[in-house]
Design an enzyme around this catalytic site. Sequence first.
Site, short mmCIF file in Angstrom:
data_model
loop_
_atom_site.label_atom_id
_atom_site.label_comp_id
_atom_site.label_asym_id
_atom_site.label_seq_id
_atom_site.Cartn_x
_atom_site.Cartn_y
_atom_site.Cartn_z
N ASP A 299 0.85 -1.20 0.00
CA ASP A 299 0.00 0.00 0.00
C ASP A 299 0.89 1.25 0.00
OD1 ASP A 299 1.09 -0.13 2.50
OD2 ASP A 299 -0.80 -0.18 3.58
N ASP A 300 0.30 2.40 0.21
CA ASP A 300 1.08 3.63 0.14
C ASP A 300 1.68 4.02 1.48
OD1 ASP A 300 0.62 3.91 -2.56
OD2 ASP A 300 -1.36 4.77 -2.21
#
Length: 699
Positions: free
Chosen positions: A569-570
């Site tokens: 994910d970020d």
Amino acid sequence: QVARTHEPRYDVTALKEELKMHRIQVLSKQFNLDSEAGQQVGVTLFPTAGSQAYDRPPLIKDRSDYERLHKWSIDDPAGFWAEIAKDFFWSKKWDDNHHTYNFDMRKGRIECNWFKGGKTNITYNCLDRWVASGHGNQLCFIWEGNDLGHERVMTYQQVLNDVCRVANWLRAQGVKKGDCVTIYLPMICELPIAMLACARIGAVHSVVFAGFSADALAQRIQDCKSKLLFTSSAVNRGPKRVDLKHIVDDAISIAERNGYKGVKRVLVYEKSALPREQTPWVAGRDVWWRDEIPNRPEFCSPEWMDAEDPLFMLYTSGSTGQPKGVLHTTGGYMVQTGTANKYVFDLRPGDVYWCTADCGWITGHTFLTYGPLLNGASCVLFGSTPAYPDPGRCWNMIEKYKVRVFYTAPTLLRSLMQFGDKWVTAHDRSSLRILGTVGEPINPHAWNWFNEVVGEKRCPIVDTWWQTETGAAMITPLPYAWATKPGSATLPFFGVQPVILNDKGEELQGACEGILAIKKPWPSIMRTVYGDHERFEKTYFSAFKGYYFTGDGCRRDEDGYYWITGRVDDVINVSGHRVGTAEVESALTSHPQCAEAAVIGTPHNIKGEAVYAYVTMLSESDCTPAMKKELVEIVKRQIGSFAIPDCIHWAPGLPKTRSGKIMRRILRKIATGAYDELGDTSTLAEPGVVDTLISMKGK
Ligand code: 6R9
């Protein structure tokens, strides 16, 4: 002056009860380690070539020993954990059907209960238990501050007394069970003491790492509506002084400007870095630790907490929005944390144990405060930086305190490796038995150095994978029980059932690679995002129905070993600290001249990952070196120094899909110069931006 109470220190009936049902006998037997010392044991599987026999029989002998227990923990989690929980003190036993959960969003709200109906207090288990069984004089904390010669030791009895004094002070301030207290302290004994004091009376602590900025602290004070704050006047870190009280004052003003005026008390610990007279002060609100605490009664009866009552929250970064307050509860966290610390480090009472984490992160909660104290260990607390005043500091401390277990982060190893082996080999490390790492994937080069140079190839390395959200180690070797491989966290801990999913959410079998998820709940799983249960459900349980989503990628090899491949994910992992790309972007775009920003992580030799920011300014004339400095300042002010971008890359435009989504994959390739690996750029709204970005590199 507060009158001393004459409350008896121990309730004899309760103690008898404890002796009967809580295996003090077993505990005292464990203390009696001398008879086992030096005994050579028939361990067959050594983790690393050339390892010599361990100095005592490990708790888990081998892989089959482990597999038997692991199978039990998966087949009958309630029964397994209930058996384990008997090693802890409960003022009331849990209900028969204590363990209930729902991990499936289709079936309504996500919930999870462990030891429901049981009552306990974690500080009783961390402190009173040892004092009551005659081990009050054993060392609890061995502290070393920033400067050489700044040393202090505290016994279990002393820590218990101080925890009680602070707890009594908290009660006198009107703090009640369930209230949130923010702790913004450097690494001094008072930090874990403040945490334990909150837990003593059932207040929920929120420790904010003392490297966070005033803005970040303000946001965290406001979110949990703290009325009370712990801090210190200042602290020296290496050659630099950090004025913590200044930062706290700023944070409270910022919170007030944002409409939160609830902070009524600030308890300030005076550090020699900044004496009283020079410390900024708000009369009526601020008080000194030294004036308030020492004269409080040294016993404070624990608040008996329901197993599912909140214990603490800790803010952590996610892929979107503001940091979230990860909430942990009492019973499950206590049982699993104590158990993980015991087995992962083969820990017994009296072991000298050093975890280099700061209490501001989850590792400092689980593996520096609660876990080791639940096991009666003697913990080294370190209040400086690893290469100060020279790169031999850590190895010197290992020699001086005869450290048995050394648990650290890959980034620390990489930063010390570069100074050469002589700093390590100059010190006697023969006391070391177990080494550990946490926080990020460890590269084989650093692993080998840790193994060969630090551990002389005789200490197993436990590479522990886990998260703020999981509460305790999830995938980890158990020392001396099975062979390790550099870079693999190996096998799941008791009660943990990891699965590897493909994009469609299907479980992959055998050797495979995909997304790491967990199938069943475990006692120390977070229960909610403070004040936002929907966010909790959405973040962790909506990606793949019926599973807890970790945010990490993972590979499983032919031996069933797990290899964490990094975040999917970020979230960027800088020196083992989580930084949300969205947080950095929001800091950058708060600059009035900044139009847009996209942040990614790039590989970094020491930090593991570094923050790399693409920034679009409103006007090209703003793209100056002076502006880069302003942008760096803004990140420093809103988040903290550790989140500052290593590189700011001016971006006249960003690569976006037609629906406006930034293609970070392409940004990652440009950042690392892998121009021939850009892949398919046909879905870009404006394919020309790629060439422009490449031409702007280094400008
Ligand atoms: C305990 C802690 C969690 C994230 C996690 C993962 C990374 C942690 C790791 C590891 C590879 C390991 N991570 N341990 N990656 N190997 N042994 O660090 O918690 O700060 O919440 O970070 O850190 O990406 O998802 P937290």
